[in-house]
Structure formats: C-alpha cells, structure tokens
Design a protein around this motif. Structure first.
Motif, PDB file in Angstrom:
ATOM      1  N   LEU A 144      -0.568 -10.176  -9.141  1.00 24.99           N
ATOM      2  CA  LEU A 144      -1.544  -9.380  -9.889  1.00 24.99           C
ATOM      3  C   LEU A 144      -1.555  -7.936  -9.382  1.00 24.99           C
ATOM      4  CD1 LEU A 144      -3.518 -10.160 -12.144  1.00 24.99           C
ATOM      5  CD2 LEU A 144      -5.282 -10.430 -10.392  1.00 24.99           C
ATOM      6  N   VAL A 145      -1.649  -7.782  -8.072  1.00 25.87           N
ATOM      7  CA  VAL A 145      -1.681  -6.451  -7.465  1.00 25.87           C
ATOM      8  C   VAL A 145      -0.367  -5.712  -7.726  1.00 25.87           C
ATOM      9  CG1 VAL A 145      -1.755  -5.220  -5.246  1.00 25.87           C
ATOM     10  CG2 VAL A 145      -3.399  -7.044  -5.725  1.00 25.87           C
ATOM     11  N   ALA A 146       0.751  -6.417  -7.601  1.00 22.49           N
ATOM     12  CA  ALA A 146       2.061  -5.789  -7.815  1.00 22.49           C
ATOM     13  C   ALA A 146       2.187  -5.246  -9.232  1.00 22.49           C
ATOM     14  CB  ALA A 146       3.179  -6.791  -7.533  1.00 22.49           C
ATOM     15  N   LEU A 147       1.861  -6.057 -10.220  1.00 24.36           N
ATOM     16  CA  LEU A 147       2.066  -5.621 -11.598  1.00 24.36           C
ATOM     17  C   LEU A 147       1.113  -4.495 -11.987  1.00 24.36           C
ATOM     18  CD1 LEU A 147       3.743  -5.823 -14.071  1.00 24.36           C
ATOM     19  CD2 LEU A 147       2.382  -7.760 -14.847  1.00 24.36           C
ATOM     20  N   VAL A 148      -0.116  -4.566 -11.514  1.00 27.09           N
ATOM     21  CA  VAL A 148      -1.075  -3.486 -11.797  1.00 27.09           C
ATOM     22  C   VAL A 148      -0.518  -2.145 -11.311  1.00 27.09           C
ATOM     23  CG1 VAL A 148      -3.303  -2.542 -11.053  1.00 27.09           C
ATOM     24  CG2 VAL A 148      -3.169  -4.873 -11.915  1.00 27.09           C
ATOM     25  N   GLU A 149       0.048  -2.140 -10.105  1.00 27.64           N
ATOM     26  CA  GLU A 149       0.589  -0.888  -9.566  1.00 27.64           C
ATOM     27  C   GLU A 149       1.830  -0.436 -10.324  1.00 27.64           C
ATOM     28  OE1 GLU A 149      -1.120   0.861  -7.722  1.00 27.64           O
ATOM     29  OE2 GLU A 149      -2.475  -0.533  -6.718  1.00 27.64           O
ATOM     30  N   LEU A 150       2.655  -1.372 -10.778  1.00 28.79           N
ATOM     31  CA  LEU A 150       3.867  -1.015 -11.501  1.00 28.79           C
ATOM     32  C   LEU A 150       3.581  -0.487 -12.903  1.00 28.79           C
ATOM     33  CD1 LEU A 150       6.332  -3.839 -10.395  1.00 28.79           C
ATOM     34  CD2 LEU A 150       6.172  -1.486  -9.561  1.00 28.79           C
ATOM     35  N   MET A 151       2.388  -0.767 -13.406  1.00 22.29           N
ATOM     36  CA  MET A 151       2.042  -0.254 -14.731  1.00 22.29           C
ATOM     37  C   MET A 151       1.706   1.240 -14.691  1.00 22.29           C
ATOM     38  SD  MET A 151       2.711  -2.719 -16.651  1.00 22.29           S
ATOM     39  CE  MET A 151       2.120  -2.109 -18.230  1.00 22.29           C
ATOM     40  N   GLN A 152       1.460   1.795 -13.504  1.00 18.88           N
ATOM     41  CA  GLN A 152       1.198   3.240 -13.414  1.00 18.88           C
ATOM     42  C   GLN A 152       2.420   4.065 -13.837  1.00 18.88           C
ATOM     43  OE1 GLN A 152      -1.356   5.141 -10.453  1.00 18.88           O
ATOM     44  NE2 GLN A 152      -1.444   3.173  -9.428  1.00 18.88           N
ATOM     45  N   PRO A 153       3.608   3.802 -13.262  1.00 18.74           N
ATOM     46  CA  PRO A 153       4.784   4.545 -13.741  1.00 18.74           C
ATOM     47  C   PRO A 153       5.070   4.306 -15.224  1.00 18.74           C
ATOM     48  CG  PRO A 153       5.267   3.447 -11.665  1.00 18.74           C
ATOM     49  CD  PRO A 153       3.926   2.956 -12.114  1.00 18.74           C
ATOM     50  N   VAL A 154       4.835   3.065 -15.689  1.00 17.72           N
ATOM     51  CA  VAL A 154       5.033   2.767 -17.112  1.00 17.72           C
ATOM     52  C   VAL A 154       4.097   3.643 -17.945  1.00 17.72           C
ATOM     53  CG1 VAL A 154       4.851   0.981 -18.908  1.00 17.72           C
ATOM     54  CG2 VAL A 154       5.849   0.418 -16.682  1.00 17.72           C
ATOM     55  N   GLY A 155       2.844   3.775 -17.498  1.00 12.03           N
ATOM     56  CA  GLY A 155       1.878   4.631 -18.180  1.00 12.03           C
ATOM     57  C   GLY A 155       2.273   6.098 -18.190  1.00 12.03           C
ATOM     58  N   HIS A 169       0.804  -1.230   0.000  1.00 16.06           N
ATOM     59  CA  HIS A 169       0.000   0.000   0.000  1.00 16.06           C
ATOM     60  C   HIS A 169       0.835   1.277   0.000  1.00 16.06           C
ATOM     61  CE1 HIS A 169      -3.914  -1.874   0.433  1.00 16.06           C
ATOM     62  NE2 HIS A 169      -3.399  -2.677   1.335  1.00 16.06           N
ATOM     63  N   VAL A 170       1.737   1.399   0.969  1.00 19.80           N
ATOM     64  CA  VAL A 170       2.516   2.640   1.066  1.00 19.80           C
ATOM     65  C   VAL A 170       3.847   2.532   0.338  1.00 19.80           C
ATOM     66  CG1 VAL A 170       1.469   3.411   3.223  1.00 19.80           C
ATOM     67  CG2 VAL A 170       3.495   1.979   3.298  1.00 19.80           C
ATOM     68  N   ASN A 171       4.137   1.387  -0.232  1.00 21.24           N
ATOM     69  CA  ASN A 171       5.413   1.183  -0.900  1.00 21.24           C
ATOM     70  C   ASN A 171       5.247   1.164  -2.417  1.00 21.24           C
ATOM     71  OD1 ASN A 171       7.430   0.828   1.388  1.00 21.24           O
ATOM     72  ND2 ASN A 171       5.738  -0.459   2.028  1.00 21.24           N
ATOM     73  N   ILE A 172       5.012  -0.003  -3.011  1.00 18.22           N
ATOM     74  CA  ILE A 172       4.862  -0.057  -4.470  1.00 18.22           C
ATOM     75  C   ILE A 172       3.688   0.811  -4.931  1.00 18.22           C
ATOM     76  CG2 ILE A 172       4.249  -1.560  -6.419  1.00 18.22           C
ATOM     77  CD1 ILE A 172       7.136  -1.966  -5.578  1.00 18.22           C
ATOM     78  N   ARG A 173       2.549   0.650  -4.285  1.00 22.58           N
ATOM     79  CA  ARG A 173       1.378   1.430  -4.695  1.00 22.58           C
ATOM     80  C   ARG A 173       1.589   2.921  -4.422  1.00 22.58           C
ATOM     81  NH1 ARG A 173      -4.923   0.840  -2.712  1.00 22.58           N
ATOM     82  NH2 ARG A 173      -5.742   2.187  -4.322  1.00 22.58           N
ATOM     83  N   GLY A 174       2.035   3.228  -3.222  1.00 20.70           N
ATOM     84  CA  GLY A 174       2.226   4.624  -2.846  1.00 20.70           C
ATOM     85  C   GLY A 174       3.206   5.353  -3.740  1.00 20.70           C
ATOM     86  N   LYS A 175       4.372   4.749  -3.972  1.00 22.17           N
ATOM     87  CA  LYS A 175       5.416   5.417  -4.758  1.00 22.17           C
ATOM     88  C   LYS A 175       5.119   5.363  -6.256  1.00 22.17           C
ATOM     89  CE  LYS A 175       7.484   5.814  -0.815  1.00 22.17           C
ATOM     90  NZ  LYS A 175       6.958   6.803   0.096  1.00 22.17           N
ATOM     91  N   GLY A 176       4.517   4.252  -6.723  1.00 20.76           N
ATOM     92  CA  GLY A 176       4.175   4.147  -8.146  1.00 20.76           C
ATOM     93  C   GLY A 176       3.107   5.148  -8.552  1.00 20.76           C
ATOM     94  N   SER A 177       2.070   5.269  -7.738  1.00 18.40           N
ATOM     95  CA  SER A 177       0.998   6.220  -8.067  1.00 18.40           C
ATOM     96  C   SER A 177       1.472   7.652  -7.887  1.00 18.40           C
ATOM     97  CB  SER A 177      -0.262   5.953  -7.242  1.00 18.40           C
ATOM     98  OG  SER A 177       0.006   6.108  -5.876  1.00 18.40           O
ATOM     99  N   LYS A 178       2.392   7.880  -6.938  1.00 23.56           N
ATOM    100  CA  LYS A 178       2.925   9.237  -6.743  1.00 23.56           C
ATOM    101  C   LYS A 178       3.686   9.690  -7.985  1.00 23.56           C
ATOM    102  CE  LYS A 178       5.551  12.045  -3.465  1.00 23.56           C
ATOM    103  NZ  LYS A 178       6.371  12.027  -2.236  1.00 23.56           N
ATOM    104  N   LEU A 179       4.478   8.773  -8.576  1.00 21.13           N
ATOM    105  CA  LEU A 179       5.200   9.134  -9.795  1.00 21.13           C
ATOM    106  C   LEU A 179       4.217   9.435 -10.919  1.00 21.13           C
ATOM    107  CD1 LEU A 179       8.489   7.851 -11.157  1.00 21.13           C
ATOM    108  CD2 LEU A 179       6.563   7.981 -12.718  1.00 21.13           C
ATOM    109  N   PHE A 180       3.197   8.600 -11.044  1.00 25.72           N
ATOM    110  CA  PHE A 180       2.187   8.809 -12.086  1.00 25.72           C
ATOM    111  C   PHE A 180       1.494  10.158 -11.915  1.00 25.72           C
ATOM    112  CE2 PHE A 180      -2.208   8.614 -13.500  1.00 25.72           C
ATOM    113  CZ  PHE A 180      -2.043   8.289 -14.828  1.00 25.72           C
ATOM    114  N   LEU A 181       1.029  10.423 -10.699  1.00 27.23           N
ATOM    115  CA  LEU A 181       0.316  11.682 -10.440  1.00 27.23           C
ATOM    116  C   LEU A 181       1.210  12.892 -10.657  1.00 27.23           C
ATOM    117  CD1 LEU A 181      -1.617  10.585  -7.221  1.00 27.23           C
ATOM    118  CD2 LEU A 181      -2.612  10.983  -9.475  1.00 27.23           C
ATOM    119  N   THR A 182       2.464  12.781 -10.214  1.00 27.31           N
ATOM    120  CA  THR A 182       3.401  13.900 -10.343  1.00 27.31           C
ATOM    121  C   THR A 182       3.757  14.164 -11.800  1.00 27.31           C
ATOM    122  OG1 THR A 182       4.318  13.356  -8.173  1.00 27.31           O
ATOM    123  CG2 THR A 182       5.651  14.765  -9.578  1.00 27.31           C
TER     124      THR A 182
END
Length: 203
Positions: free
Chosen positions: A131-142, A66-79
């Motif tokens: 499944l959850v890990a890869l979904v979150e990692l696709m945010q920075p890729v996007g 939640h606060v690691n892969i998801r938190g940092k991946g979505s932060k990069l995407f949003l930023t």
C-alpha cells in the motif's frame, strides 16, 4: 495550506500531513499512523502479519522506503510539477533527467530486493508495505512520468495491489495526485507557495 494553521498545530506541532487525532490522542507520521490503525482495529492479518518473518519483511520495506521510493518519487513530483509553478520558469531538462535517473535506480532496487518474483512484498498477500509503495509511486505518475510503462513486473504488481484494494477506492484515493499536473499557482495558499519555494530552491 490548512496544515500551516495554529488549529492544525494542536494536532501536529510539526505542521505536516498526515496526522491523526483519536479522542485526545494525536499521532504524526504516516507509517506510525498506519500501524496504529492496523493494531487498534485488528485489521486482517495480511496487512501487518503476525508471522514474525512476514512482519519483518513489511518492516524492512517500510524502513527502506522513506529516503528511497518516497524520497525519489516525491522529488520527481516536486521538481516536475511544483518547481516550474513556483518559479514561473520551464524546468531545465538536465535537472529532470537527474531526478528521473535517481528514481530509476531505486525502482530497480525495489524490483530486485523487495518484489523479486513474489505477488506482493511480504509474499502471497497484500500488506501495508504494498500500500505504502504504490501510493508513493503514484506521485511520479501524477507528474506525467509513467514508470510502469516499461516495467512489466512492476505493472503486474500494481494491478494486483489495485485489485486487492478495489479499483474504485484506488481511483478515489489517487484522484488528487493524478490531476496535480493541472495545478495552478492561484490554487495554492500564498504562505504555502513561499514555503515550497524556499524548500525546493535549496535543492
């Protein structure tokens, strides 16, 4: 912006996605929803293993992410994607460097702690953790940051997850996020723009 409506509020008072309605039962939070669906539909055991220690590995990752892969991946995407869109200003390079470095730290932890030398997080078969890990990692890729490019172990794991899910389904599921960098402000509901702006400018 549909999740900011009163109609959606009846499903999830927090006004966030995802949310589930199953008859009169409603449920929020992606992990809770995944576990509910896995149990209700008695999915193949590898998704959420009955073996105590394999299940504990899945739970361990789901608790950490939640606060690691998801938190940092979505932060990069949003930023990288939403912030310039909302402010109309180019992103300061030092801000992008900071959020990228935060993500790189947790990616290293993910490889060393959770993936190690196993095909998947819980062992030899795919699980909800993968499944959850890869979904979150696709945010920075996007957002245009190919985090798999210089990480062969991570790239090989991604290929295994894609193959296990099915490449076509994987592409369909990620179509929205992979085209997000082409998003324009007129495609986002005005009240949602304000919400995002308020959230992002606080960081």
């Amino acid at each position: 912006g549909q999740h900011r409506t009163e109609e959606f509020r009846k499903v999830n008072v927090l006004m966030k996605v995802p949310a589930l309605r199953d008859g009169s039962f409603t449920l929020a939070e992606s992990i809770a929803i995944l576990l509910y669906l896995a149990r209700k539909f008695k999915t193949p055991d590898h998704w959420y293993p009955s073996d105590l220690q394999k299940r504990a590995r899945v739970d361990e990752y789901l608790s950490w992410q939640h606060v690691n892969i998801r938190g940092k991946g979505s932060k990069l995407f949003l930023t990288k994607v939403l912030l310039p869109l909302l402010t109309g200003q180019p992103l300061p390079p030092e801000k992008l460097e900071g959020v990228t470095e935060e993500l790189n730290v947790v990616l290293k932890q993910f490889e060393e702690k959770f993936l190690q030398d196993k095909p998947f997080i819980a062992g030899s078969e795919i699980s909800l953790a993968d499944l959850v890990a890869l979904v979150e990692l696709m945010q920075p890729v996007g957002a245009g940051y190919d985090l798999f490019e210089e990480r062969p172990k991570l790239a090989a794991w991604r290929r295994r997850v894609e193959e296990a899910v099915g490449k076509q389904l994987f592409q369909e599921a990620h179509e929205g996020i992979l085209t997000a960098k082409n998003l324009t402000a007129d495609k986002i509901a005005p009240e949602l723009l304000e919400h995002f702006k308020h959230q992002l400018l606080k960081q």
